[in-house]
Design an enzyme around this catalytic site. Structure first.
Site, PDB file in Angstrom:
ATOM      1  N   CYS A   1       4.611  -0.165 -11.210  1.00 33.24           N
ATOM      2  CA  CYS A   1       4.045  -1.506 -11.138  1.00 33.24           C
ATOM      3  C   CYS A   1       2.628  -1.533 -11.713  1.00 33.24           C
ATOM      4  CB  CYS A   1       4.022  -1.929  -9.679  1.00 33.24           C
ATOM      5  SG  CYS A   1       4.251  -3.667  -9.577  1.00 33.24           S
TER       6      CYS A   1
ATOM      7  N   CYS B   1      -3.662  -7.812  -6.938  1.00 36.81           N
ATOM      8  CA  CYS B   1      -3.395  -7.712  -5.499  1.00 36.81           C
ATOM      9  C   CYS B   1      -4.696  -7.439  -4.765  1.00 36.81           C
ATOM     10  CB  CYS B   1      -2.398  -6.577  -5.225  1.00 36.81           C
ATOM     11  SG  CYS B   1      -1.865  -6.488  -3.494  1.00 36.81           S
TER      12      CYS B   1
ATOM     13  N   CYS C   1      -4.439  -0.922  -1.570  1.00 38.98           N
ATOM     14  CA  CYS C   1      -3.808   0.343  -1.168  1.00 38.98           C
ATOM     15  C   CYS C   1      -4.213   1.441  -2.155  1.00 38.98           C
ATOM     16  CB  CYS C   1      -2.284   0.193  -1.129  1.00 38.98           C
ATOM     17  SG  CYS C   1      -1.737  -1.067   0.048  1.00 38.98           S
TER      18      CYS C   1
ATOM     19  N   CYS D   1      -1.791   2.631  -5.074  1.00 38.75           N
ATOM     20  CA  CYS D   1      -1.084   1.601  -5.848  1.00 38.75           C
ATOM     21  C   CYS D   1      -1.858   1.223  -7.103  1.00 38.75           C
ATOM     22  CB  CYS D   1      -0.866   0.370  -4.965  1.00 38.75           C
ATOM     23  SG  CYS D   1      -0.038  -0.970  -5.829  1.00 38.75           S
TER      24      CYS D   1
ATOM     25  N   CYS E   1      13.063  -6.721  -9.740  1.00 38.39           N
ATOM     26  CA  CYS E   1      11.851  -6.661  -8.936  1.00 38.39           C
ATOM     27  C   CYS E   1      10.850  -7.651  -9.522  1.00 38.39           C
ATOM     28  CB  CYS E   1      11.310  -5.228  -8.990  1.00 38.39           C
ATOM     29  SG  CYS E   1       9.789  -5.002  -8.103  1.00 38.39           S
TER      30      CYS E   1
ATOM     31  N   GLU F   1       4.399  -8.800 -14.312  1.00 34.84           N
ATOM     32  CA  GLU F   1       5.533  -7.982 -14.712  1.00 34.84           C
ATOM     33  C   GLU F   1       6.734  -8.187 -13.792  1.00 34.84           C
ATOM     34  OE1 GLU F   1       3.918  -4.115 -14.232  1.00 34.84           O
ATOM     35  OE2 GLU F   1       2.532  -4.305 -15.903  1.00 34.84           O
TER      36      GLU F   1
END
Length: 344
Positions: free
Chosen positions: A331, A113, A117, A120, A106, A93
């Protein structure tokens, strides 16, 4: 059969070497760069200042990749969310955030990932792979075809510094006068805190740095950001102090405020001490609640109190309002929706 080289994976210097290997003049690389990045060419045939023989040879040995959004969502506040499907079927994205005087794009640097975290959404996808240089740059080229923007931030899916070779190559293309021509002042790379890679980034390119801090004690940061166990606060902040900043620039400290976790006045006091000696500005980001995460958004009173306290201590502070709330702008939300079969 030999696979063709994607020229968007190459920096200008690498493109010069690629052409030199074919016995061609180095200056041809600049011409091709301008065609790709300033005129949006995806076909060698249109490159009329190259000899026909060179164009034909490139046609046989090279390609210029491109991306088109598979889905675009536009928010009432003007935020635009793009979902790109890559050649291997994976999706990433990019988000365009409009502001009065300067829109910001962005971009993503990885599929998923590995940082894990706790707050997130992208982390819930785990890491599939890093993006190529071309896949990073093509997100920018795709949006540029539709809408002008002045700033680029590497704050989308993934940890940019965990894909450092390709990110540095992309940054060189983005800021090169023969490439996308963005000022280094308008390009920011965010990290969760990979200390050795921060040093290499600062050595090899000039860009703005944003550090996702989000806690003022190792105990809390260990819990919400596992990377802290490898590079605790002291090491991370020392690396910030050493990061080479051009005159008058500041490191952006990103601080996601989570109710009852890191949103007390005591946290604000510790933050002031931690940032001593670091030229910094602070982005307070009230946590955006999402499915599958037990964390809660902070009370407005806590946000206002910390904002006021930091201002009184002479920090530049921005409280970032949640953008694109009526679309999947956090995100990973659009990707998650698509993969659950929701589509648009």
């Amino acid at each position: 059969m030999e696979t063709k080289a994607d020229l968007k994976n190459l920096s200008l210097e690498e493109l010069e070497q690629f052409l030199a290997g074919k016995g061609k003049e180095r200056y041809r690389a600049r011409q091709i760069f301008k065609w790709m990045y300033q005129k949006g060419a995806t076909d060698f045939e249109v490159m009329t200042n190259l000899a026909k023989e060179l164009r034909q040879e490139l046609e046989q040995t090279a390609v210029i990749s491109t991306l088109f959004p598979e889905l675009t969502e536009v928010s009432r506040d003007g935020t635009r969310k793009y979902l790109f499907r890559l050649a291997d079927g994976n999706t990433v994205e990019a988000v365009l955030i409009p502001e009065e005087d300067r829109s910001t794009l962005c971009v993503s640097s990885q599929v998923g990932c590995a940082m894990g975290c706790e707050f997130c959404l992208t982390g819930t996808f785990r890491l599939t792979r890093s993006l190529t240089t071309a896949e990073i740059v093509n997100q920018i080229c795709a949006v540029m075809r539709e809408v002008p923007f002045r700033n680029i931030v590497f704050m989308g899916m993934g940890e940019p510094l965990a894909n450092l070779d390709n990110v540095i190559r992309a940054l060189k293309i983005i800021t090169h006068d023969d490439g996308l021509q963005f000022s280094t002042r308008r390009v920011t790379v965010s990290t969760a805190g990979l200390v050795p890679e921060m040093e290499r980034l600062g050595r090899e390119v000039t860009v703005n740095l944003a550090v996702s801090l989000n806690a003022t004690t190792d105990e809390v940061r260990n819990r919400i950001m596992p990377i802290n166990r490898r590079y605790p606060l002291r090491e991370l902040l020392d690396a910030c102090r050493r990061f080479p900043l051009p005159g008058r620039r500041k490191i952006t400290i990103e601080y996601v405020m989570i109710k009852g976790v890191n949103d007390s006045l005591e946290d604000a006091k510790r933050l002031v001490k931690l940032l001593s000696g670091i030229p910094s500005k602070i982005n307070l980001i009230p946590f955006n609640e999402h499915e599958g995460c037990s964390f809660l958004s902070p009370d407005q009173q806590s946000v206002d109190q910390i904002h006021s306290f930091l201002l009184a201590k002479h920090f530049t502070v921005i409280t970032r309002s949640s953008r694109g709330a009526d679309i999947s702008a956090a995100c990973g939300q659009l990707k998650g929706k698509l993969e659950r079969g929701g589509g648009t």
